[in-house]
Design a protein around this motif. Structure first.
Motif, PDB file in Angstrom:
ATOM      1  N   GLN B  73      38.021-118.379  48.821  1.00  0.00           N
ATOM      2  CA  GLN B  73      37.195-117.176  48.674  1.00  0.00           C
ATOM      3  C   GLN B  73      36.663-116.730  50.042  1.00  0.00           C
ATOM      4  OE1 GLN B  73      34.268-118.329  45.835  1.00  0.00           O
ATOM      5  NE2 GLN B  73      35.577-117.783  44.063  1.00  0.00           N
ATOM      6  N   THR B  74      36.146-117.704  50.798  1.00  0.00           N
ATOM      7  CA  THR B  74      35.611-117.407  52.125  1.00  0.00           C
ATOM      8  C   THR B  74      36.673-116.758  53.001  1.00  0.00           C
ATOM      9  OG1 THR B  74      34.500-119.501  51.869  1.00  0.00           O
ATOM     10  CG2 THR B  74      34.202-118.377  53.983  1.00  0.00           C
ATOM     11  N   SER B  75      37.847-117.386  52.968  1.00  0.00           N
ATOM     12  CA  SER B  75      38.916-116.873  53.819  1.00  0.00           C
ATOM     13  C   SER B  75      39.277-115.448  53.403  1.00  0.00           C
ATOM     14  CB  SER B  75      40.170-117.736  53.707  1.00  0.00           C
ATOM     15  OG  SER B  75      39.849-119.071  53.668  1.00  0.00           O
ATOM     16  N   GLU B  76      39.276-115.267  52.067  1.00  0.00           N
ATOM     17  CA  GLU B  76      39.646-113.943  51.576  1.00  0.00           C
ATOM     18  C   GLU B  76      38.618-112.898  52.022  1.00  0.00           C
ATOM     19  OE1 GLU B  76      40.277-114.573  47.426  1.00  0.00           O
ATOM     20  OE2 GLU B  76      42.473-114.512  47.670  1.00  0.00           O
ATOM     21  N   ARG B  77      37.343-113.367  51.990  1.00  0.00           N
ATOM     22  CA  ARG B  77      36.279-112.456  52.437  1.00  0.00           C
ATOM     23  C   ARG B  77      36.466-112.096  53.894  1.00  0.00           C
ATOM     24  NH1 ARG B  77      30.500-112.698  51.935  1.00  0.00           N
ATOM     25  NH2 ARG B  77      29.753-110.798  52.964  1.00  0.00           N
ATOM     26  N   TYR B  78      36.777-113.141  54.659  1.00  0.00           N
ATOM     27  CA  TYR B  78      37.013-112.950  56.092  1.00  0.00           C
ATOM     28  C   TYR B  78      38.188-112.006  56.298  1.00  0.00           C
ATOM     29  CZ  TYR B  78      38.555-114.291  60.808  1.00  0.00           C
ATOM     30  OH  TYR B  78      38.978-114.275  62.117  1.00  0.00           O
ATOM     31  N   LEU B  79      39.234-112.298  55.513  1.00  0.00           N
ATOM     32  CA  LEU B  79      40.418-111.459  55.623  1.00  0.00           C
ATOM     33  C   LEU B  79      40.072-110.009  55.270  1.00  0.00           C
ATOM     34  CD1 LEU B  79      43.465-111.657  56.120  1.00  0.00           C
ATOM     35  CD2 LEU B  79      43.775-111.893  53.655  1.00  0.00           C
ATOM     36  N   PHE B  80      39.243-109.917  54.214  1.00  0.00           N
ATOM     37  CA  PHE B  80      38.843-108.584  53.778  1.00  0.00           C
ATOM     38  C   PHE B  80      38.099-107.846  54.894  1.00  0.00           C
ATOM     39  CE2 PHE B  80      35.346-106.007  52.075  1.00  0.00           C
ATOM     40  CZ  PHE B  80      36.053-105.054  51.377  1.00  0.00           C
ATOM     41  N   GLU B  81      37.138-108.533  55.531  1.00  0.00           N
ATOM     42  CA  GLU B  81      36.361-107.904  56.608  1.00  0.00           C
ATOM     43  C   GLU B  81      37.279-107.442  57.719  1.00  0.00           C
ATOM     44  OE1 GLU B  81      33.274-107.077  56.730  1.00  0.00           O
ATOM     45  OE2 GLU B  81      32.502-108.149  54.963  1.00  0.00           O
ATOM     46  N   ILE B  82      38.215-108.329  58.065  1.00  0.00           N
ATOM     47  CA  ILE B  82      39.110-107.984  59.155  1.00  0.00           C
ATOM     48  C   ILE B  82      39.972-106.776  58.765  1.00  0.00           C
ATOM     49  CG2 ILE B  82      41.124-108.770  60.475  1.00  0.00           C
ATOM     50  CD1 ILE B  82      39.921-111.544  60.391  1.00  0.00           C
ATOM     51  N   ALA B  83      40.492-106.895  57.506  1.00  0.00           N
ATOM     52  CA  ALA B  83      41.335-105.793  57.065  1.00  0.00           C
ATOM     53  C   ALA B  83      40.552-104.481  57.084  1.00  0.00           C
ATOM     54  CB  ALA B  83      41.835-106.099  55.643  1.00  0.00           C
ATOM     55  N   GLN B  84      39.275-104.586  56.700  1.00  0.00           N
ATOM     56  CA  GLN B  84      38.385-103.416  56.704  1.00  0.00           C
ATOM     57  C   GLN B  84      38.257-102.861  58.129  1.00  0.00           C
ATOM     58  OE1 GLN B  84      37.311-102.558  53.751  1.00  0.00           O
ATOM     59  NE2 GLN B  84      36.181-100.742  54.412  1.00  0.00           N
ATOM     60  N   ALA B  85      37.990-103.812  59.029  1.00  0.00           N
ATOM     61  CA  ALA B  85      37.824-103.410  60.426  1.00  0.00           C
ATOM     62  C   ALA B  85      39.077-102.683  60.904  1.00  0.00           C
ATOM     63  CB  ALA B  85      37.572-104.659  61.282  1.00  0.00           C
ATOM     64  N   ARG B  86      40.254-103.207  60.466  1.00  0.00           N
ATOM     65  CA  ARG B  86      41.496-102.610  60.932  1.00  0.00           C
ATOM     66  C   ARG B  86      41.702-101.224  60.315  1.00  0.00           C
ATOM     67  NH1 ARG B  86      46.619-104.911  62.662  1.00  0.00           N
ATOM     68  NH2 ARG B  86      46.218-103.029  63.882  1.00  0.00           N
ATOM     69  N   ARG B  87      41.283-101.151  59.017  1.00  0.00           N
ATOM     70  CA  ARG B  87      41.385 -99.807  58.389  1.00  0.00           C
ATOM     71  C   ARG B  87      40.561 -98.794  59.166  1.00  0.00           C
ATOM     72  NH1 ARG B  87      42.069-102.083  53.518  1.00  0.00           N
ATOM     73  NH2 ARG B  87      39.840-102.269  53.065  1.00  0.00           N
ATOM     74  N   ALA B 102      34.170 -99.802  62.111  1.00  0.00           N
ATOM     75  CA  ALA B 102      35.086-100.880  62.516  1.00  0.00           C
ATOM     76  C   ALA B 102      34.344-101.955  63.282  1.00  0.00           C
ATOM     77  CB  ALA B 102      36.231-100.314  63.360  1.00  0.00           C
ATOM     78  N   VAL B 103      33.529-101.496  64.210  1.00  0.00           N
ATOM     79  CA  VAL B 103      32.738-102.462  64.996  1.00  0.00           C
ATOM     80  C   VAL B 103      31.851-103.276  64.050  1.00  0.00           C
ATOM     81  CG1 VAL B 103      30.968-102.717  66.778  1.00  0.00           C
ATOM     82  CG2 VAL B 103      32.808-101.079  67.073  1.00  0.00           C
ATOM     83  N   GLN B 104      31.270-102.518  63.131  1.00  0.00           N
ATOM     84  CA  GLN B 104      30.388-103.181  62.146  1.00  0.00           C
ATOM     85  C   GLN B 104      31.155-104.259  61.383  1.00  0.00           C
ATOM     86  OE1 GLN B 104      27.087-102.163  61.441  1.00  0.00           O
ATOM     87  NE2 GLN B 104      26.951-103.976  60.141  1.00  0.00           N
ATOM     88  N   SER B 105      32.351-103.914  60.883  1.00  0.00           N
ATOM     89  CA  SER B 105      33.149-104.862  60.090  1.00  0.00           C
ATOM     90  C   SER B 105      33.564-106.064  60.915  1.00  0.00           C
ATOM     91  CB  SER B 105      34.410-104.179  59.560  1.00  0.00           C
ATOM     92  OG  SER B 105      34.066-103.304  58.519  1.00  0.00           O
ATOM     93  N   ALA B 106      33.999-105.766  62.148  1.00  0.00           N
ATOM     94  CA  ALA B 106      34.403-106.878  63.026  1.00  0.00           C
ATOM     95  C   ALA B 106      33.218-107.777  63.276  1.00  0.00           C
ATOM     96  CB  ALA B 106      34.950-106.319  64.343  1.00  0.00           C
ATOM     97  N   GLY B 107      32.043-107.125  63.459  1.00  0.00           N
ATOM     98  CA  GLY B 107      30.831-107.956  63.650  1.00  0.00           C
ATOM     99  C   GLY B 107      30.561-108.795  62.433  1.00  0.00           C
ATOM    100  N   ASN B 108      30.733-108.159  61.271  1.00  0.00           N
ATOM    101  CA  ASN B 108      30.562-108.922  60.029  1.00  0.00           C
ATOM    102  C   ASN B 108      31.497-110.132  59.978  1.00  0.00           C
ATOM    103  OD1 ASN B 108      28.576-107.306  59.038  1.00  0.00           O
ATOM    104  ND2 ASN B 108      29.869-106.173  57.595  1.00  0.00           N
ATOM    105  N   ALA B 109      32.754-109.823  60.318  1.00  0.00           N
ATOM    106  CA  ALA B 109      33.744-110.916  60.314  1.00  0.00           C
ATOM    107  C   ALA B 109      33.329-112.010  61.261  1.00  0.00           C
ATOM    108  CB  ALA B 109      35.119-110.358  60.712  1.00  0.00           C
ATOM    109  N   LEU B 146      36.484 -99.588  73.404  1.00  0.00           N
ATOM    110  CA  LEU B 146      36.820 -98.312  72.794  1.00  0.00           C
ATOM    111  C   LEU B 146      35.558 -97.483  72.556  1.00  0.00           C
ATOM    112  CD1 LEU B 146      39.690 -97.534  72.134  1.00  0.00           C
ATOM    113  CD2 LEU B 146      39.237 -98.071  69.733  1.00  0.00           C
ATOM    114  N   GLN B 147      34.535 -98.167  72.148  1.00  0.00           N
ATOM    115  CA  GLN B 147      33.255 -97.485  71.919  1.00  0.00           C
ATOM    116  C   GLN B 147      32.734 -96.903  73.233  1.00  0.00           C
ATOM    117  OE1 GLN B 147      30.529-100.125  70.001  1.00  0.00           O
ATOM    118  NE2 GLN B 147      29.922 -98.573  68.508  1.00  0.00           N
ATOM    119  N   ASP B 148      32.861 -97.721  74.249  1.00  0.00           N
ATOM    120  CA  ASP B 148      32.448 -97.239  75.570  1.00  0.00           C
ATOM    121  C   ASP B 148      33.221 -95.971  75.935  1.00  0.00           C
ATOM    122  OD1 ASP B 148      30.731 -99.358  75.703  1.00  0.00           O
ATOM    123  OD2 ASP B 148      32.025-100.595  77.039  1.00  0.00           O
ATOM    124  N   LEU B 149      34.533 -96.044  75.656  1.00  0.00           N
ATOM    125  CA  LEU B 149      35.365 -94.879  75.978  1.00  0.00           C
ATOM    126  C   LEU B 149      34.893 -93.653  75.196  1.00  0.00           C
ATOM    127  CD1 LEU B 149      39.091 -96.050  76.212  1.00  0.00           C
ATOM    128  CD2 LEU B 149      37.647 -95.186  78.002  1.00  0.00           C
TER     129      LEU B 149
END
Lengths: 277, 514, 132
Positions: B73-87, B102-109, B146-149
């Motif tokens: 479940q944890t891994s799936e959540r992690y995967l989900f966050e990452i996938a979210q970040a990528r979306r 995206a930054v938020q999701s990656a931070g979450n991950a 990217l955010q800086d850019l």
């Protein structure tokens, strides 16, 4: 010149047959009553006591009181001497083993239908069938047990007898038939006395007489005799053996016909232990 | 006085017996104790352990599945966050939106990963975890760049080249990150499935193991229980046949049956000591039978003495010297005859220790026959004897062997009718180094249904008071002791033939001893 | 009437005859001795004796057979059995087969003489009884 002994259960007319045989053969008749009165006269024992000795049943004769053992010895003695006279019909089972080994004694057993004996008794004594049955069976048992305890024999064993007559329903012709059979049988040469068998009978009577003489000293000893020579097997406490033997010898030597006495003494372990000697 | 002494000696005997019991009992008791109760206890403990192990094992397995499920479940959540970040990242590149998300999701991950770092480390290797963290960090820092850019872009500075560069690197790390996480989930799911599969199978395995174990233990226990019982039954049968040797220890260990063995051995010892008495009592019966015959036989010389003495008494005045001398000689001879008759009986009846000596079997059988001749005469039975000459000697106890043959002859006498026939043969046996004595009668034979019993103690076909039922059993004992054999052939109504075989000595006595 | 009783005495032991012959002669008996029963049987077949005295246990021929042979030959001959193996059964068998009397060994010459006297009495020889 023979001896006939007849044993029968009560109320099977055995006594009647015995008496008739005696009458026809012109023999004497004896039964336990006659023997007991003779014993009483000779040894001065009241008949009532003698009756007790032949009615009470001990486990073995060894458990009888000294007095009862003596009484039986007296009865045996009188009986054997009485029938020594020959030409006698004896009705009863007392003393049976003493005549066992005599060839001129015809031993007859009369058996009858139990139901008819019971009827017989009921009729004779005016009793109910039930009461009569009880008495008859009880008396049968008593006789059997007494003989087993005192003489170690089974009176119902047909091997003990030369002649077993079943008189069935105890009708008059049954009785007559039995009578004929006995008289015909006793006339047979087989049952005539021989020098040998007379001697055996004399020896038996002598042995009994010796036992009676010594009954007050020892009622359990065994006695054998042959032609005036007497062998006594007894037990004694070692210390007292000498005196006992001497006393016995003196007493026996006074008897008529005794030529020689030998006493064999076994150490009486039981009394030795009991008296702590 | 003597009596007290006797008592003392019997007391001593008793105590000796007790010590004998102790020594023999000790052999049985010396074994290590391993009772049936202990057996059962051990089996019970074993099963308890087994079931405990099964329970613990399943608890462990279930909890580890539980853990794995959590992890998945944890891994799936992690995967989900990452996938979210990528979306969000994709959206950003397509529509220039959602970069914040995206930054938020990656931070979450990232927080999620660092929160569950321990879990990851247990499943993945430290390197993989480090790689994972590295990718995530890179990804985050790229997103940061990217955010800086974007901030610069807002300010009007467009750096497309850098943006493109970041995009490539971002896609690479993102893909890598997703790949690792997906692999992780896949791996964990696989392992969880395997475990579930295992847990499904475990009851079946356990059942099989328990079944096998139960069968094995049951067999073992039954063996421990039935074998001693069988042995004891065998022993009792053996004892019934008259072999009173003690029971050997049934197994290596001491147990409940030891008490029974000890008791049986004690019984055997008692029986053995009684056997001696039995042999004696049986001898007494034989003596009884013989005495009857002998008593009769004695009558003849006694009669001669009696007649001679009486003749001397009557005629002593007119007897010549020669006549007188003849009578005196007769008296002496007849007295001698009586003495030898009695001596024969006494020889047999004398209590004696068992002595082994070289014996002439033929002579021994001959002497025994002499003892029974009277009995035979009385019953009108003919005894035919055939003794092979020059037979080698045997070794044995004279009295005991005499008793055996006497027994067989007396039995034969009992079996034949008047004017029957008894044949006695002494010869070399068919088997080498053995002599055989055959006693055959043409009497009633032995019915086959009692044949197996005839050597049993107290078995008798004679009426009460006539036989002790010990004759053949005692004989059997004696012959066995002499290392011989006793066998029987019979046909009902026709004949009975007892054959006793005894080993003879092939080596001279002196050599034999050394 | 004859003066003397004819007696055949059979016993496989010589001493018995040797002692009894003179003892019986004294009371007026003519005694023929036999030790071999077969020879005695032959003699019994030849001659009617007044009295036959026989042992029972003998090799080859039994005393009962002697008794039976005597019975075949003569009705009046008295047979007296002398035996060391006396039993009730034997006594009855002997009597059944027609023996006159039986005495058990050991016996004295007087025992036998009195039995012979009885036999003589039943044969009608008063003289011998007087002497015995």
């Amino acid at each position: 010149m023979s001896i006939i002994t007849i044993t029968a259960g009560s109320y099977s007319k055995g006594e009647q047959i015995a008496k008739s045989v005696a009458k026809r053969m012109e023999y004497d008749f004896a039964d336990s009553e006659i023997i007991l009165s003779l014993v009483s006269r000779e040894f001065g024992v009241p008949e009532s006591k003698l009756v007790k000795a032949i009615k009470d049943i001990p486990l073995t004769v060894g458990l009888f009181s000294q007095a009862k053992q003596q009484h039986i010895i007296y009865i045996d003695t009188v009986l054997t001497e009485h029938i020594l006279k020959n030409n006698i019909v004896y009705y009863g089972a007392i003393g049976f083993p003493f005549i066992q080994e005599i060839s001129h004694v015809l031993k007859v057993q009369i058996i009858a239908n139990l139901e008819d004996r019971i009827k017989n008794k009921a009729k004779l004594d005016g009793e109910s069938q039930q009461k009569a049955r009880k008495t008859v069976i009880k008396e049968d048992n008593q006789q059997k047990k007494w003989a087993a305890a005192v003489y170690d024999i089974d009176l119902t064993d047909p091997n003990l007898y030369d002649l077993v007559i079943n008189i069935g329903h105890i009708q008059d012709d049954d009785v007559e038939g039995a009578l004929e059979t006995i008289i015909n049988t006793v006339k047979h040469k087989k049952f005539q006395p021989l020098t040998y068998s007379l001697r055996c009978m004399k020896n038996v009577a002598m042995s009994c007489r010796v036992r009676a003489t010594l009954a007050d000293i020892d009622s359990k000893m065994q006695v054998k005799s042959d032609e005036g020579t007497v062998y006594i097997y007894t037990k004694a406490v070692k210390k007292k053996a000498q005196d006992k033997v001497l006393e016995m010898k003196q007493k026996v030597m006074r008897l008529e016909g005794v030529k020689h006495v030998e006493v064999y003494v076994d150490n009486d372990l039981f009394s030795t232990v009991a008296h702590g000697q | 006085m003597t009596n007290t002494l006797e008592f003392k000696s019997s007391f001593i005997n008793n105590s000796e017996k007790k010590t004998a019991l102790d020594t023999e009992g000790r052999d049985l008791l010396a074994r290590p104790r391993f009772s049936l109760r202990l057996h059962l206890l051990l089996v019970f403990i074993l099963f308890s352990f087994l079931s405990m192990a099964i329970i613990i094992g399943s608890v462990i397995a279930i909890s580890s599945i539980d853990k794995k499920m959590h992890f998945v479940q944890t891994s799936e959540r992690y995967l989900f966050e990452i996938a979210q970040a990528r979306r969000w990242e994709k959206n950003y590149f397509l529509y220039d939106t959602n970069l914040e998300d995206a930054v938020q999701s990656a931070g979450n991950a990232k927080t999620f990963l660092s929160q569950n770092l321990k879990k990851f480390i247990t499943v993945l290797s430290a390197e993989e975890t480090a790689g994972m963290i590295e990718h995530l960090e890179k990804y985050r820092s790229l997103l940061q760049d990217l955010q800086d850019l974007t901030v610069l872009k807002k300010n009007g500075i467009e750096n497309t080249e850098k943006k493109n560069k970041i995009e490539t690197s971002l896609r690479k790390h993102g893909a890598e990150m997703v790949k690792v996480a997906a692999a992780l989930v896949y791996k964990e799911q696989n392992s969880m499935n395997a475990m579930l599969h295992l847990i499904q199978r475990i009851p079946i395995y356990c059942f099989a193991v328990v079944l096998l174990l139960t069968i094995f233990l049951a067999r073992f226990l039954v063996k421990r229980l039935i074998r001693p019982l069988n042995l004891l039954i065998e022993s009792t049968q053996r004892i019934a046949k008259g072999d009173f040797s003690p029971v050997p220890p049934i197994c290596k260990y001491r147990g409940e049956f030891t008490a029974v063995e000890v008791a049986i051995n004690q019984m055997c010892r008692e029986l053995k000591s009684r056997e001696v008495a039995m042999v004696e009592s049986h001898k007494l019966r034989a003596i009884g039978t013989l005495t009857a015959g002998v008593a009769h036989e004695l009558n003849n010389p006694l009669n001669n003495i009696m007649l001679t003495a009486h003749a001397m008494l009557e005629d002593h005045n007119n007897l010549s010297e020669d006549g007188l001398l003849e009578m005196i000689n007769d008296l002496i001879n007849e007295a001698d005859k009586s003495r030898s008759i009695i001596r024969n009986l006494l020889d047999f009846s004398r209590e004696s220790e068992s002595v082994s000596e070289p014996l002439d079997l033929g002579a021994l059988v001959g002497e025994t026959i002499k003892l029974t001749l009277n009995q035979a005469k009385v019953s009108g039975v003919k005894i035919e004897t055939q003794i092979q000459p020059d037979l080698p000697r045997i070794r044995g106890d004279k009295q005991q062997l005499k008793q055996v043959f006497l027994n067989l002859i007396l039995n034969a006498l009992d079996a034949v009718e008047k004017e029957g026939n008894i044949k006695i043969n002494v010869k070399k046996a068919d088997s080498p180094k053995f002599l055989a004595v055959q006693v055959e009668d043409n009497g009633c034979g032995i019915p086959s249904h009692i044949l197996p019993n005839i050597f049993d103690p107290f078995f008798t076909t004679k009426g009460p008071g006539k036989g002790t039922g010990l004759g053949l059993s005692v004989s059997h004992g004696i012959i066995t002791m002499h290392r011989g054999q006793i066998s029987i052939e019979t046909e009902e109504g026709k004949y009975t033939r007892f054959t006793v075989t005894l080993p003879f000595r092939t080596v001279p006595a002196v050599l034999n001893k050394t | 009437m004859k003066e003397k009783l004819d007696i055949l005495l059979l016993d496989d032991e010589a001493i018995v005859g040797n002692r009894l012959k003179p003892a019986l002669k004294k009371v007026g008996c003519d005694v023929e001795l036999f030790e071999d029963p077969k020879k005695a049987l032959n003699r019994i077949r030849e001659k009617k004796f007044d009295i036959v005295i026989t042992d029972i246990m003998m090799p080859s021929v039994n005393g009962i057979q002697i008794l039976e042979e005597v019975r075949k030959k003569s009705d009046i001959t008295k047979v007296i059995i002398i035996t060391g193996y006396a039993t009730v059964a034997l006594a009855r068998e002997a009597m059944d087969k027609g023996a006159f009397d039986m005495i058990a060994k050991p016996f004295t010459p007087d025992n036998l003489r009195s039995v012979i006297a009885k036999a003589a009495d039943s044969l009608g020889y008063k003289k011998i009884i007087a002497k015995a």
